[in-house]
Design a protein around this motif. Sequence first.
Motif, PDB file in Angstrom:
ATOM      1  N   VAL A 132       0.834  -1.198   0.000  1.00 59.58           N
ATOM      2  CA  VAL A 132       0.000   0.000   0.000  1.00 59.58           C
ATOM      3  C   VAL A 132       0.878   1.260   0.000  1.00 59.58           C
ATOM      4  O   VAL A 132       0.564   2.264  -0.648  1.00 59.58           O
ATOM      5  CB  VAL A 132      -0.967  -0.012   1.200  1.00 59.58           C
ATOM      6  N   MET A 133       2.010   1.176   0.709  1.00 62.12           N
ATOM      7  CA  MET A 133       2.933   2.298   0.694  1.00 62.12           C
ATOM      8  C   MET A 133       3.480   2.535  -0.716  1.00 62.12           C
ATOM      9  O   MET A 133       3.737   3.667  -1.110  1.00 62.12           O
ATOM     10  CB  MET A 133       4.086   1.990   1.644  1.00 62.12           C
ATOM     11  N   GLY A 134       3.626   1.431  -1.478  1.00 66.03           N
ATOM     12  CA  GLY A 134       4.059   1.548  -2.872  1.00 66.03           C
ATOM     13  C   GLY A 134       3.057   2.365  -3.682  1.00 66.03           C
ATOM     14  O   GLY A 134       3.429   3.192  -4.515  1.00 66.03           O
ATOM     15  N   ILE A 135       1.756   2.128  -3.422  1.00 66.49           N
ATOM     16  CA  ILE A 135       0.713   2.916  -4.092  1.00 66.49           C
ATOM     17  C   ILE A 135       0.805   4.374  -3.642  1.00 66.49           C
ATOM     18  O   ILE A 135       0.614   5.303  -4.418  1.00 66.49           O
ATOM     19  CB  ILE A 135      -0.692   2.345  -3.773  1.00 66.49           C
ATOM     20  N   MET A 136       1.159   4.578  -2.357  1.00 67.30           N
ATOM     21  CA  MET A 136       1.263   5.944  -1.836  1.00 67.30           C
ATOM     22  C   MET A 136       2.391   6.718  -2.511  1.00 67.30           C
ATOM     23  O   MET A 136       2.250   7.899  -2.803  1.00 67.30           O
ATOM     24  CB  MET A 136       1.485   5.911  -0.321  1.00 67.30           C
ATOM     25  N   ALA A 190      16.294  10.911  -8.879  1.00 62.33           N
ATOM     26  CA  ALA A 190      15.909  11.882  -7.843  1.00 62.33           C
ATOM     27  C   ALA A 190      14.503  11.597  -7.348  1.00 62.33           C
ATOM     28  O   ALA A 190      14.229  11.650  -6.140  1.00 62.33           O
ATOM     29  CB  ALA A 190      15.997  13.298  -8.402  1.00 62.33           C
ATOM     30  N   ALA A 191      13.599  11.262  -8.276  1.00 65.87           N
ATOM     31  CA  ALA A 191      12.220  10.954  -7.897  1.00 65.87           C
ATOM     32  C   ALA A 191      12.171   9.753  -6.966  1.00 65.87           C
ATOM     33  O   ALA A 191      11.467   9.760  -5.950  1.00 65.87           O
ATOM     34  CB  ALA A 191      11.388  10.681  -9.152  1.00 65.87           C
ATOM     35  N   VAL A 192      12.956   8.737  -7.304  1.00 66.03           N
ATOM     36  CA  VAL A 192      12.931   7.512  -6.497  1.00 66.03           C
ATOM     37  C   VAL A 192      13.510   7.783  -5.102  1.00 66.03           C
ATOM     38  O   VAL A 192      12.946   7.332  -4.098  1.00 66.03           O
ATOM     39  CB  VAL A 192      13.704   6.380  -7.206  1.00 66.03           C
ATOM     40  N   ILE A 193      14.595   8.549  -5.037  1.00 62.97           N
ATOM     41  CA  ILE A 193      15.190   8.830  -3.727  1.00 62.97           C
ATOM     42  C   ILE A 193      14.203   9.624  -2.859  1.00 62.97           C
ATOM     43  O   ILE A 193      14.032   9.344  -1.671  1.00 62.97           O
ATOM     44  CB  ILE A 193      16.512   9.605  -3.868  1.00 62.97           C
ATOM     45  N   LEU A 194      13.530  10.593  -3.486  1.00 63.40           N
ATOM     46  CA  LEU A 194      12.533  11.366  -2.742  1.00 63.40           C
ATOM     47  C   LEU A 194      11.416  10.450  -2.241  1.00 63.40           C
ATOM     48  O   LEU A 194      10.961  10.564  -1.094  1.00 63.40           O
ATOM     49  CB  LEU A 194      11.957  12.463  -3.650  1.00 63.40           C
ATOM     50  N   ALA A 195      11.012   9.519  -3.097  1.00 65.58           N
ATOM     51  CA  ALA A 195       9.955   8.582  -2.708  1.00 65.58           C
ATOM     52  C   ALA A 195      10.419   7.688  -1.557  1.00 65.58           C
ATOM     53  O   ALA A 195       9.655   7.398  -0.637  1.00 65.58           O
ATOM     54  CB  ALA A 195       9.551   7.729  -3.913  1.00 65.58           C
ATOM     55  N   VAL A 196      11.693   7.273  -1.592  1.00 63.39           N
ATOM     56  CA  VAL A 196      12.243   6.468  -0.501  1.00 63.39           C
ATOM     57  C   VAL A 196      12.183   7.267   0.800  1.00 63.39           C
ATOM     58  O   VAL A 196      11.775   6.767   1.856  1.00 63.39           O
ATOM     59  CB  VAL A 196      13.700   6.043  -0.811  1.00 63.39           C
ATOM     60  N   SER A 197      12.552   8.541   0.716  1.00 59.97           N
ATOM     61  CA  SER A 197      12.516   9.394   1.900  1.00 59.97           C
ATOM     62  C   SER A 197      11.095   9.490   2.475  1.00 59.97           C
ATOM     63  O   SER A 197      10.889   9.431   3.681  1.00 59.97           O
ATOM     64  CB  SER A 197      13.059  10.771   1.532  1.00 59.97           C
ATOM     65  N   ARG A 198      10.093   9.623   1.577  1.00 62.00           N
ATOM     66  CA  ARG A 198       8.701   9.662   2.033  1.00 62.00           C
ATOM     67  C   ARG A 198       8.313   8.353   2.710  1.00 62.00           C
ATOM     68  O   ARG A 198       7.640   8.342   3.737  1.00 62.00           O
ATOM     69  CB  ARG A 198       7.744   9.883   0.854  1.00 62.00           C
ATOM     70  N   ALA A 199       8.739   7.239   2.100  1.00 63.29           N
ATOM     71  CA  ALA A 199       8.384   5.925   2.639  1.00 63.29           C
ATOM     72  C   ALA A 199       9.019   5.716   4.015  1.00 63.29           C
ATOM     73  O   ALA A 199       8.391   5.178   4.922  1.00 63.29           O
ATOM     74  CB  ALA A 199       8.808   4.825   1.669  1.00 63.29           C
ATOM     75  N   VAL A 200      10.268   6.177   4.161  1.00 69.07           N
ATOM     76  CA  VAL A 200      10.957   6.031   5.443  1.00 69.07           C
ATOM     77  C   VAL A 200      10.234   6.828   6.529  1.00 69.07           C
ATOM     78  O   VAL A 200      10.093   6.381   7.664  1.00 69.07           O
ATOM     79  CB  VAL A 200      12.430   6.497   5.307  1.00 69.07           C
ATOM     80  N   GLY A 201       9.748   8.011   6.175  1.00 69.35           N
ATOM     81  CA  GLY A 201       9.094   8.864   7.168  1.00 69.35           C
ATOM     82  C   GLY A 201       7.616   8.591   7.331  1.00 69.35           C
ATOM     83  O   GLY A 201       6.971   9.139   8.208  1.00 69.35           O
ATOM     84  N   GLU A 202       7.058   7.722   6.473  1.00 76.06           N
ATOM     85  CA  GLU A 202       5.625   7.444   6.519  1.00 76.06           C
ATOM     86  C   GLU A 202       5.267   6.742   7.825  1.00 76.06           C
ATOM     87  O   GLU A 202       5.933   5.818   8.257  1.00 76.06           O
ATOM     88  CB  GLU A 202       5.241   6.608   5.296  1.00 76.06           C
TER      89      GLU A 202
END
Lengths: 303, 303
Positions: free
Chosen positions: B160-164, B213-225
């Motif tokens: 679900v986080m992947g969808i996010m 850059a997009a993927v790294i930003l997404a990783v950062s969001r996932a880590v902080g989710e």
Amino acid sequence: MSQESLPVTAPPRASGIPRAGELEGVRPARHALFLALCVLALIVPLAVLGLLLASALHVSAPRLGWEFLTGYPSRHATSAGILPALAGSAALLTLTAGLAVPLGVGAAIYLEEYARPNRLTSLIEVNISNLAGVPSILYGLLGLEVFVRALGLGRSLISGAATLALLVLPMVIMTSREALRTVPSSLREACYALGADRWTTLRCVILPSCLPGILTGVILSLARAVGETAPLVTIGALTYVAVLPDSLGSAFTAIPIQIFNWVSRPQAEFRANAAAGVVVLLALTGALNGLCIWLRVRLGRRA
Amino acid sequence: MSGGHADLFAKRPLSERVASGLLLATALVSVLTTVGIVVVLLKQSLSFFRAVPLAAFLGDTQWTPLFADKHFGIWPLLSGTLLTTAIAVAVGLPLGVLAAICLAEFASPRARRVLKPVVEVLAGVPTVVYGTFALTVVTPLLQRVVPGLSGFNALGAGIVMGIMIFPIIASISEDALSSVPPTLREAALALGGSRVTTIVKVVVPSAFSGITAAVILAVSRAVGETMIVAVAAGQQPRLTLDPRVPIETMTAYIVQVSLGDTPSGTLEYQTIFAVGLSLFLLTLALNVISQRVRGVVTGAARR
């Protein structure tokens, strides 16, 4: 877009020029598969969203109704309602807007209209873009230490609103700056040429002309704030609040907190309540987003 | 300063200077927020590290601060965070990049105008809603296919986080793909490359840093989710890569302690700030890398 007009499959066969792709021996099946995968990648997440909405509506159907919207929390799933959470979210939104809008729009005006390109300005800019990436739960820890404890505001409505205001501040600043940037410099110059000073120009020319843009940014930020849960949980928003918030210092709950509380309970009956809460929350964020679109269409013409 | 300048400054009315000062003050609030977050996290973490040596924090493989037998090793929480993030990226990366290709390369301008806002709707869904969905819909569905899947697990939460994170990857990658100069595409097509070959071998590699850059930003969001994992992944810190069992992420731990009534000043209370500091440093590093990578792109595009 320019690639649309490219003669990708142009048919000047007679001249003997090969079709694009012909030289490398295109395998149409493989390419069709690639295109299908790309389309699928767009469809799958939207289908998941559809499943989310459908299941929330389906599960919440027995609970969702006037009673649920006007009821108070209860130990019994079937009589629990969401009114205090609804009122709490409304109060939070109003206060958050009251704090974040002057701060955010002010900062945007400073950066776009007043700031000189010096080290302080670039510090502020770098800082804002970094703040936008800080996980929301860390704002909760900030709120817990600063608003709840150091300032002694307790686990109150104003602590929650101040925390959320800081959280959405970077977004308000960034969207407002973008709106300010759309004002043509000829408008500014015309106003200066008439002898107006910077403040008058700002108040009478710049702000009115980019108001729709600023408003959309603010509403989008509030739509994000209304769904935020983690910072409110961290500052200790209560989940069992049986009264409506009546002052800045009163204890409060909010819709996302209530959903979290219901979904965390082991009893399955509360799942229907959580789903009903989800429907209410999605309706609220949907309404805020809809308001944005309406504003963009409605006020956009005048600007 | 020579006369002319001094005169201009002298003529600046008081109201103008007050306005400028007030606006600067609003811009500085964002700087204060950053300072506040850093100070709060450092202050409490320092007290924590006075009681628990850094070597234990980074060396121990158990995290049991709420039990009688206390261990303070961050690894179980970190592995929980990395596990859910890895699953989220495994889902969100292919979907996001393929959807971006679909939007940037195949969709007509009209379809794009409709589809982009629809994708952004996914970004507007509150995360507590995603968490509820992961726990009450996705996990039961997965349990039919994955044997031994527990009610709380990293798999459902991660998917679900992947969808996010999908809309983050899709929209930034789409920007990167669209900013690839048309001449590159035309050259590839002129050489006889098909549309798909052009995309795979020319357009995507040119946009690679933007996509990264997009993927790294997404990783950062996932880590902080926070809310997805707090609702659906469990509250059992354990050092495992098994996606079927309950785990606990750094963010979920902060929520768990916040929900209890841990008195301020105790070691338990300080743990959430030590975990918060780790989270802050991790996401900050990811955001800075993402900005650098992206800066290279936009810098190159400007030239």
